[in-house]
Design an enzyme around this catalytic site. Structure first.
Site, PDB file in Angstrom:
ATOM      1  N   SER A 141       5.995  -1.885   9.476  1.00 15.47           N
ATOM      2  CA  SER A 141       7.034  -1.949  10.515  1.00 15.47           C
ATOM      3  C   SER A 141       8.542  -1.574  10.021  1.00 15.47           C
ATOM      4  CB  SER A 141       7.234  -3.534  11.191  1.00 15.47           C
ATOM      5  OG  SER A 141       7.998  -3.517  11.925  1.00 15.47           O
ATOM      6  N   TYR A 200       3.332   9.856  -0.048  1.00 12.99           N
ATOM      7  CA  TYR A 200       4.372   9.451   0.573  1.00 12.99           C
ATOM      8  C   TYR A 200       5.908   9.338   0.365  1.00 12.99           C
ATOM      9  CZ  TYR A 200       0.417   6.273   2.723  1.00 12.99           C
ATOM     10  OH  TYR A 200      -0.716   6.051   3.035  1.00 12.99           O
ATOM     11  N   GLU A 237      12.899  -5.757  10.762  1.00  8.92           N
ATOM     12  CA  GLU A 237      12.785  -7.359   9.890  1.00  8.92           C
ATOM     13  C   GLU A 237      12.047  -8.250  10.606  1.00  8.92           C
ATOM     14  OE1 GLU A 237      15.703 -10.390   7.309  1.00  8.92           O
ATOM     15  OE2 GLU A 237      16.478  -8.643   8.316  1.00  8.92           O
ATOM     16  N   GLN A 289     -10.376   2.544   2.682  1.00 11.05           N
ATOM     17  CA  GLN A 289      -9.390   2.423   3.478  1.00 11.05           C
ATOM     18  C   GLN A 289      -9.430   3.650   4.709  1.00 11.05           C
ATOM     19  OE1 GLN A 289      -4.579   3.314   3.360  1.00 11.05           O
ATOM     20  NE2 GLN A 289      -5.514   1.861   1.778  1.00 11.05           N
ATOM     21  N   HIS A 307      -7.225   9.522  -1.829  1.00 11.39           N
ATOM     22  CA  HIS A 307      -6.730   9.504  -0.586  1.00 11.39           C
ATOM     23  C   HIS A 307      -7.657   9.933   0.740  1.00 11.39           C
ATOM     24  CE1 HIS A 307      -2.219   9.270   1.502  1.00 11.39           C
ATOM     25  NE2 HIS A 307      -3.440   9.022   2.067  1.00 11.39           N
ATOM     26  N   LYS A 364       8.376 -10.066   9.543  1.00  8.72           N
ATOM     27  CA  LYS A 364       8.384 -11.596   9.307  1.00  8.72           C
ATOM     28  C   LYS A 364       7.419 -12.148  10.580  1.00  8.72           C
ATOM     29  CE  LYS A 364      13.147 -12.540   7.736  1.00  8.72           C
ATOM     30  NZ  LYS A 364      14.588 -12.776   8.030  1.00  8.72           N
ATOM     31  N   ASP A 416       0.772  -1.191  -0.134  1.00  9.52           N
ATOM     32  CA  ASP A 416       0.079  -0.207  -0.015  1.00  9.52           C
ATOM     33  C   ASP A 416       0.932   1.332  -0.027  1.00  9.52           C
ATOM     34  OD1 ASP A 416      -2.686   1.456   0.629  1.00  9.52           O
ATOM     35  OD2 ASP A 416      -1.428   2.145   2.032  1.00  9.52           O
ATOM     36  N   LYS A 445      -2.627   6.247  -4.336  1.00  9.24           N
ATOM     37  CA  LYS A 445      -3.561   7.025  -4.156  1.00  9.24           C
ATOM     38  C   LYS A 445      -3.427   8.404  -4.696  1.00  9.24           C
ATOM     39  CE  LYS A 445      -3.798   4.860   0.659  1.00  9.24           C
ATOM     40  NZ  LYS A 445      -2.253   4.564   0.797  1.00  9.24           N
TER      41      LYS A 445
END
Length: 323
Positions: free
Chosen positions: A271, A55, A274, A190, A117, A278, A50, A84
């Protein structure tokens, strides 16, 4: 939910993976970090990304996805990519050009989903946040139904497979749905959604219209200075999430993510670590009981971390309504 790809079907027949990776970064983070995180997310099993023109990470995200296509990890058709159109490009004649700029940065032929947006127009121009001499945002007026027609044309042109909205309240959604000559319904809305803002009424409304709710801020965000009150309660410190995490031998974050999936909501998570990226894939490995789902429902306090306060006073500010 189609468990094979963990997807749900949209009202236009396309599929969206229920777990997505958000590519907005905190201001203090270099934008190039998005490339590294996107690669990690693909390796972890994420297929849904996304993003948005505002951004300023689309070139880095596109580069990461293309490199993972080049090395055979994924194919383009395995990736679901959302962009967006920003508030400065909501005039109908500006929508396609905005999408084409995103495609150019990504070096993609199409995006999978293109969203409005926010339902609030700002003065068009180079600045994403145009301000007057007093530092106040310069609001603009636009007919969102005309903006939507421009979105429909982007779909017809093959530049995006699906179209939807973001941060719309139910009245703003109804305005689009009731538009004379509507060609395509929004496939999704969203919005911010987490146990402290569970959006129950908006979710029910969207389900009744065959519109998927996509959730951002699912872990309660603390990171976006200027957008988030840093004194807000930390969602992941919520004792109920902590005790459930112990019960299911998971993390509070996984409990918050799983809660949304079981409500039929598509979840976006970001996040910078790493191991967390996961770990979030474990959301498919367990199920919350219906009793625990009710307990989590009870945490709602209609609290927004991202009330878009800089837009307050805009005639289309969506958060005056109950939902």
């Amino acid at each position: 939910m189609n468990s094979k790809c963990h997807c749900v079907i949209l009202n236009d027949g396309n599929f969206i993976p229920v777990l997505g990776f958000g590519t907005a970064l905190p201001l203090e983070c270099p934008k190039s970090k998005a490339k590294e995180l996107t690669k990690i997310a693909i390796d972890a099993g994420f297929h849904h990304f996304d993003s948005a023109s505002v951004y300023n990470t689309e070139d880095h995200v596109g580069e990461a996805i293309r490199s993972k296509i080049a090395d055979g990890t994924v194919r383009r058709e395995d990736i679901f990519y959302t962009s967006k159109v920003w508030c400065t490009s909501l005039h109908p004649e500006l929508v396609r050009a905005s999408l084409e700029r995103s495609l150019q940065k990504l070096q993609f032929d199409y995006v999978d989903l293109y969203l409005i947006h926010y339902p609030m127009a700002l003065k068009p121009g180079e600045e994403n946040f145009p301000v007057d001499e007093h530092g106040k945002l310069i609001f603009d007026r636009v007919d969102l139904c005309a903006t939507w027609e421009a979105m429909e044309k982007c779909k017809d042109a093959g530049l995006t497979k699906s179209i939807g909205v973001s941060n719309f309240n139910y009245r703003q959604l109804e305005m689009i749905l009731n538009k004379p000559g509507l060609k395509y319904k929004p496939v999704c809305n969203q919005v911010e959604c987490h146990p402290y803002l569970n959006q129950m009424k908006l979710l029910d409304f969207c389900k009744s219209k065959d519109i998927v709710l996509v959730a951002y801020g699912v872990l309660g965000t603390q990171r976006y200075g200027g957008w988030v009150d840093q004194n807000s309660p930390v969602l992941l410190d919520e004792p109920v999430l902590g005790s459930m995490a112990k019960k299911y031998n998971r993390t509070p974050a996984l409990i918050a993510l799983r809660y949304q999936l079981q409500r039929g909501i598509v979840v976006l998570n970001t996040s910078l670590k790493e191991e967390r990226i996961k770990e979030n894939m474990q959301v498919f490995e367990f199920q919350l009981s219906s009793e625990d789902m009710k307990v989590l429902d009870g945490l709602n306090r209609n609290m927004r971390y991202i009330p878009a306060a800089i837009f307050k006073g805009h005639p289309n500010w969506p958060f005056l309504d109950e939902y």
